[in-house]
Structure formats: C-alpha cells, structure tokens
Design a protein around this motif. Structure first.
Motif, PDB file in Angstrom:
ATOM      1  N   GLY A 150       0.819  -1.208   0.000  1.00 24.74           N
ATOM      2  CA  GLY A 150       0.000   0.000   0.000  1.00 24.74           C
ATOM      3  C   GLY A 150       0.850   1.254   0.000  1.00 24.74           C
ATOM      4  O   GLY A 150       0.566   2.222  -0.709  1.00 24.74           O
TER       5      GLY A 150
ATOM      6  N   PRO B 179     -15.500   6.933   4.779  1.00 28.57           N
ATOM      7  CA  PRO B 179     -14.107   6.624   4.423  1.00 28.57           C
ATOM      8  C   PRO B 179     -13.423   7.665   3.537  1.00 28.57           C
ATOM      9  O   PRO B 179     -12.283   8.037   3.787  1.00 28.57           O
ATOM     10  CB  PRO B 179     -14.217   5.274   3.718  1.00 28.57           C
ATOM     11  CG  PRO B 179     -15.446   4.653   4.291  1.00 28.57           C
ATOM     12  CD  PRO B 179     -16.388   5.780   4.545  1.00 28.57           C
TER      13      PRO B 179
ATOM     14  N   LEU C 118      -1.251   7.742   3.926  1.00 30.54           N
ATOM     15  CA  LEU C 118      -2.310   7.259   3.030  1.00 30.54           C
ATOM     16  C   LEU C 118      -2.391   5.733   3.038  1.00 30.54           C
ATOM     17  O   LEU C 118      -3.484   5.166   3.022  1.00 30.54           O
ATOM     18  CB  LEU C 118      -2.053   7.762   1.614  1.00 30.54           C
ATOM     19  CG  LEU C 118      -2.407   9.230   1.335  1.00 30.54           C
ATOM     20  CD1 LEU C 118      -1.902   9.653  -0.026  1.00 30.54           C
ATOM     21  CD2 LEU C 118      -3.897   9.447   1.456  1.00 30.54           C
ATOM     22  N   ALA C 119      -1.233   5.105   3.056  1.00 31.65           N
ATOM     23  CA  ALA C 119      -1.224   3.641   3.072  1.00 31.65           C
ATOM     24  C   ALA C 119      -1.806   3.096   4.380  1.00 31.65           C
ATOM     25  O   ALA C 119      -2.568   2.127   4.378  1.00 31.65           O
ATOM     26  CB  ALA C 119       0.197   3.122   2.879  1.00 31.65           C
TER      27      ALA C 119
ATOM     28  N   THR D 206      -4.126  10.805  -5.938  1.00 32.77           N
ATOM     29  CA  THR D 206      -4.219   9.573  -5.143  1.00 32.77           C
ATOM     30  C   THR D 206      -5.647   9.173  -4.790  1.00 32.77           C
ATOM     31  O   THR D 206      -5.936   7.981  -4.647  1.00 32.77           O
ATOM     32  CB  THR D 206      -3.415   9.720  -3.829  1.00 32.77           C
ATOM     33  OG1 THR D 206      -3.935  10.825  -3.080  1.00 32.77           O
ATOM     34  CG2 THR D 206      -1.942   9.952  -4.131  1.00 32.77           C
ATOM     35  N   LEU D 207      -6.545  10.145  -4.631  1.00 32.82           N
ATOM     36  CA  LEU D 207      -7.908   9.842  -4.218  1.00 32.82           C
ATOM     37  C   LEU D 207      -8.935  10.058  -5.327  1.00 32.82           C
ATOM     38  O   LEU D 207     -10.085   9.634  -5.182  1.00 32.82           O
ATOM     39  CB  LEU D 207      -8.290  10.680  -2.987  1.00 32.82           C
ATOM     40  CG  LEU D 207      -7.407  10.497  -1.744  1.00 32.82           C
ATOM     41  CD1 LEU D 207      -7.878  11.406  -0.617  1.00 32.82           C
ATOM     42  CD2 LEU D 207      -7.394   9.041  -1.286  1.00 32.82           C
TER      43      LEU D 207
ATOM     44  N   SER E  85      -5.619   3.467   4.565  1.00 30.95           N
ATOM     45  CA  SER E  85      -6.362   2.715   3.543  1.00 30.95           C
ATOM     46  C   SER E  85      -6.598   1.282   3.957  1.00 30.95           C
ATOM     47  O   SER E  85      -7.247   0.555   3.236  1.00 30.95           O
ATOM     48  CB  SER E  85      -5.594   2.746   2.219  1.00 30.95           C
ATOM     49  OG  SER E  85      -5.513   4.057   1.733  1.00 30.95           O
TER      50      SER E  85
ATOM     51  N   HIS F 145       0.961   4.166  -2.992  1.00 32.36           N
ATOM     52  CA  HIS F 145       0.730   5.591  -2.783  1.00 32.36           C
ATOM     53  C   HIS F 145       1.999   6.405  -3.028  1.00 32.36           C
ATOM     54  O   HIS F 145       1.926   7.541  -3.521  1.00 32.36           O
ATOM     55  CB  HIS F 145       0.217   5.837  -1.363  1.00 32.36           C
ATOM     56  CG  HIS F 145      -1.204   5.422  -1.172  1.00 32.36           C
ATOM     57  ND1 HIS F 145      -1.562   4.202  -0.634  1.00 32.36           N
ATOM     58  CD2 HIS F 145      -2.380   6.045  -1.460  1.00 32.36           C
ATOM     59  CE1 HIS F 145      -2.881   4.103  -0.590  1.00 32.36           C
ATOM     60  NE2 HIS F 145      -3.392   5.203  -1.080  1.00 32.36           N
TER      61      HIS F 145
ATOM     62  N   TRP G 147      -7.223  12.032  12.231  1.00 34.60           N
ATOM     63  CA  TRP G 147      -7.773  10.706  11.893  1.00 34.60           C
ATOM     64  C   TRP G 147      -8.590  10.143  13.058  1.00 34.60           C
ATOM     65  O   TRP G 147      -9.694   9.612  12.852  1.00 34.60           O
ATOM     66  CB  TRP G 147      -6.637   9.746  11.546  1.00 34.60           C
ATOM     67  CG  TRP G 147      -7.094   8.346  11.259  1.00 34.60           C
ATOM     68  CD1 TRP G 147      -7.687   7.896  10.107  1.00 34.60           C
ATOM     69  CD2 TRP G 147      -7.005   7.217  12.135  1.00 34.60           C
ATOM     70  NE1 TRP G 147      -7.974   6.549  10.210  1.00 34.60           N
ATOM     71  CE2 TRP G 147      -7.570   6.115  11.445  1.00 34.60           C
ATOM     72  CE3 TRP G 147      -6.512   7.026  13.425  1.00 34.60           C
ATOM     73  CZ2 TRP G 147      -7.635   4.841  12.016  1.00 34.60           C
ATOM     74  CZ3 TRP G 147      -6.590   5.773  13.994  1.00 34.60           C
ATOM     75  CH2 TRP G 147      -7.142   4.692  13.294  1.00 34.60           C
TER      76      TRP G 147
ATOM     77  N   ARG H 279     -10.217   9.964   4.614  1.00 33.30           N
ATOM     78  CA  ARG H 279      -8.935   9.984   3.902  1.00 33.30           C
ATOM     79  C   ARG H 279      -8.551  11.417   3.512  1.00 33.30           C
ATOM     80  O   ARG H 279      -7.376  11.790   3.583  1.00 33.30           O
ATOM     81  CB  ARG H 279      -9.010   9.091   2.661  1.00 33.30           C
ATOM     82  CG  ARG H 279      -9.137   7.607   2.973  1.00 33.30           C
ATOM     83  CD  ARG H 279      -8.975   6.774   1.704  1.00 33.30           C
ATOM     84  NE  ARG H 279      -9.177   5.364   1.970  1.00 33.30           N
ATOM     85  CZ  ARG H 279     -10.293   4.703   1.728  1.00 33.30           C
ATOM     86  NH1 ARG H 279     -11.326   5.344   1.186  1.00 33.30           N
ATOM     87  NH2 ARG H 279     -10.401   3.422   1.997  1.00 33.30           N
TER      88      ARG H 279
END
Length: 311
Positions: free
Chosen positions: A3, A256, A307-308, A121-122, A311, A7, A246, A260
């Motif tokens: 992951g 979700p 990010l990893a 990325t998103l 996720s 990213h 977070w 993120r």
C-alpha cells in the motif's frame, strides 16, 4: 508495504516536480522573478480555473459530509494547543513565538500540494471535500493565530482584526473561485463551451505549474537556523496532526473518503502562510523557513505512508 509503495508511486512524481523547481532555482540560471511569476500565475489563474470549473458542476458532485470540518479543524485546535505547550515548556518561547510555532504544526500546504495529491491519489471525487476545507482553512486558522497573538500582546483581541482577516480570505483568488463556482453550480447552468474549454486547458497546467513554483520558492530558504525547533514543528505537523485528525474523524463516524481527505490534508507539509505570519510578527522566521523546506522534503515519504496506513 504494498500500500505504501502504491501511494508513494502515485505521489512521487508530484514531489519530483517540486524538486525540479528547487533545482532550477538553485542553479542560478533562472532569476527569482521567474519563480515568483510562475507561482503567481498558478495561484491567481490556473488553480482558480481548475477549482471554478470543478465546482461549477456542484449539483452533479457527490455530497460532502460537513462533519469533515469538525474533524479537520477540531484536530487543528487540539494540535495548536499541543504546539503551544511544546513551545512553552520545551523551548521556553514567548507568547507570540508560541503562536507562530503552533501554527506551523497545523497550517498545511493545502492549495499547492493538497489539490495535486488528492486529485492524483484519491481521484476527482475527493476535490469537493478538499475545496470545503480550503474555503474555511485560512479564515479559521488565521483567526486562531491572530487571536492567540493578540491575547499574548494585550490580553484580548480586536474585532477589526477579525474583519480584516475575513475580507482578505474572501478576496483570495482560490476561495473566490470556489465560492463563485459553487454559486454557478447551484444555478444549474452548464458552462458554455467557449468558457469551459479554456478553463479546462488552464486547469490542466495548474498542478505542474504550482508544484514547480513551490520548489522554486523553497530554494530561497535555508535550514540552518533553529534546527531543533524546525524538527519539532515538522514532527507535530507530519505525525501528530494527521493522527489527531484521523482519530477525531473516526470518533465522528466520518465516511471513508472524507476521512482519507482530512487525514491527507493534515499530513501535508507546512504552508507558506506560516512564514508570512512569522514575518508579520517578526518571530521565528529562521525556524519556520527551515521547517518549510524540511517538512516538504519529509512529507514526500510520510504522506504516502499515512495514506497507506489509513487505507
């Protein structure tokens, strides 16, 4: 690990553009005026074109959960307090320096880096949430630090200062383009092709232009002065803030995608506005300038890692 590598591979080209701008400026073959002009064009023309065009289709975009504002800015408030306590008890800074130090731990480079990384990325579905944070980001955080500084100076704060901050935010080209695009979107009128096509062409250059300009701007700062303070700011900005945001997003039950988005924005490098504030109050200019360079360099690894993990 897979992951993180995924990213990192998505985000690394963006940071390479920052590095390219930095190396171009350091080569001394390009005058400083080039980077300033490129940055001004990206900030005042290309990025507003991208954001206006996107928000003009607001009625067709997925709904954005307003709890993300509570998650992001609630986390900023918590981390701001943490930053002030670190500045007071670890570095023994005065009230004004504490405010600037704490701002460095919460003010992200949401425009230059945030839009680019979120889009890459998103996906485009994340951009409305990013835009919502950007609209309130400068107003809330500049007001927070202004109140903090004025309290340190006088024990109170000025409504005139708040009004001046609000006017500055609303006339900012990024915020103005988001608000204007949103109003157009609510009207439900499609953009005519002769307007839509030029906006699309300008928007396509927004990300690379802004990242190269960011790199060229970073070349003006050195990392020698106040290194311990700079590293402390970076630790708060790149590790503590994304963790707090977070956790708060999870506690609020944020969906979700929005989780993120707010965590990504919290994980980004320090924004240039912190240096502007340091100059305005003549406090911590050296450590903040170093923090700009270091946090941008370190976030090329820490942001993909965050990010990893989420996720």
């Amino acid at each position: 690990m897979s992951g993180f590598l995924q990213h990192f591979s998505l985000a690394s080209p963006l940071f390479l553009l920052v590095l390219l701008g930095y190396l171009l400026a350091r080569s001394r073959r390009w005058p400083d005026s080039v980077g300033e002009a490129l940055g001004r064009f990206a900030y005042a023309v290309a990025l507003p074109a991208l954001l206006f065009r996107m928000m003009s289709g607001f009625s067709r975009l997925p709904a954005v959960d307003l709890r993300l504002l509570a998650a992001f800015f609630g986390g900023c408030l918590v981390v701001f307090v943490i930053g002030r306590l670190v500045a007071l008890f670890v570095f023994r800074l005065d009230g004004i320096a504490q405010s600037v130090f704490a701002l460095g731990g919460v003010f992200s480079n949401n425009v230059m880096l945030g839009i680019a990384i979120a889009k890459t990325t998103l996906g485009d579905a994340a951009l409305p949430a990013v835009s919502l944070v950007i609209v309130f980001n400068a107003l809330i955080l500049w007001t927070l630090v202004t109140v903090s500084v004025e309290w340190a100076r006088h024990g109170d704060f000025s409504l005139h200062g708040f009004g001046k901050t609000a006017r500055g935010v609303l006339t900012n080209p990024i915020v103005a383009s988001i608000l204007a695009g949103t109003l157009w979107g609510f009207a439900g009128i499609p953009l005519p092709a002769f307007i839509d096509v030029p906006l699309e062409m300008l928007g396509q250059g927004a990300v690379p232009f802004s990242l190269v300009a960011l790199g060229m701007g970073l070349a003006a700062y050195r990392i020698r002065e106040g290194l311990n303070q700079s590293l402390a700011i970076c630790a708060i900005k790149l590790a503590v803030q994304p963790l707090v945001v977070w956790l708060l997003a999870r506690a609020l039950g944020l969906p979700p995608l929005e989780t993120r988005v707010v965590t990504l924005l919290a994980s980004l490098a320090m924004g240039i506005n912190v240096y502007v504030m340091a100059q305005q109050f003549r406090s911590l200019q050296g450590p903040v300038a170093a923090g700009l360079v270091l946090s941008t360099l370190l976030s090329s690894v820490t942001t993909p890692l965050v990010l990893a993990l989420i996720s």
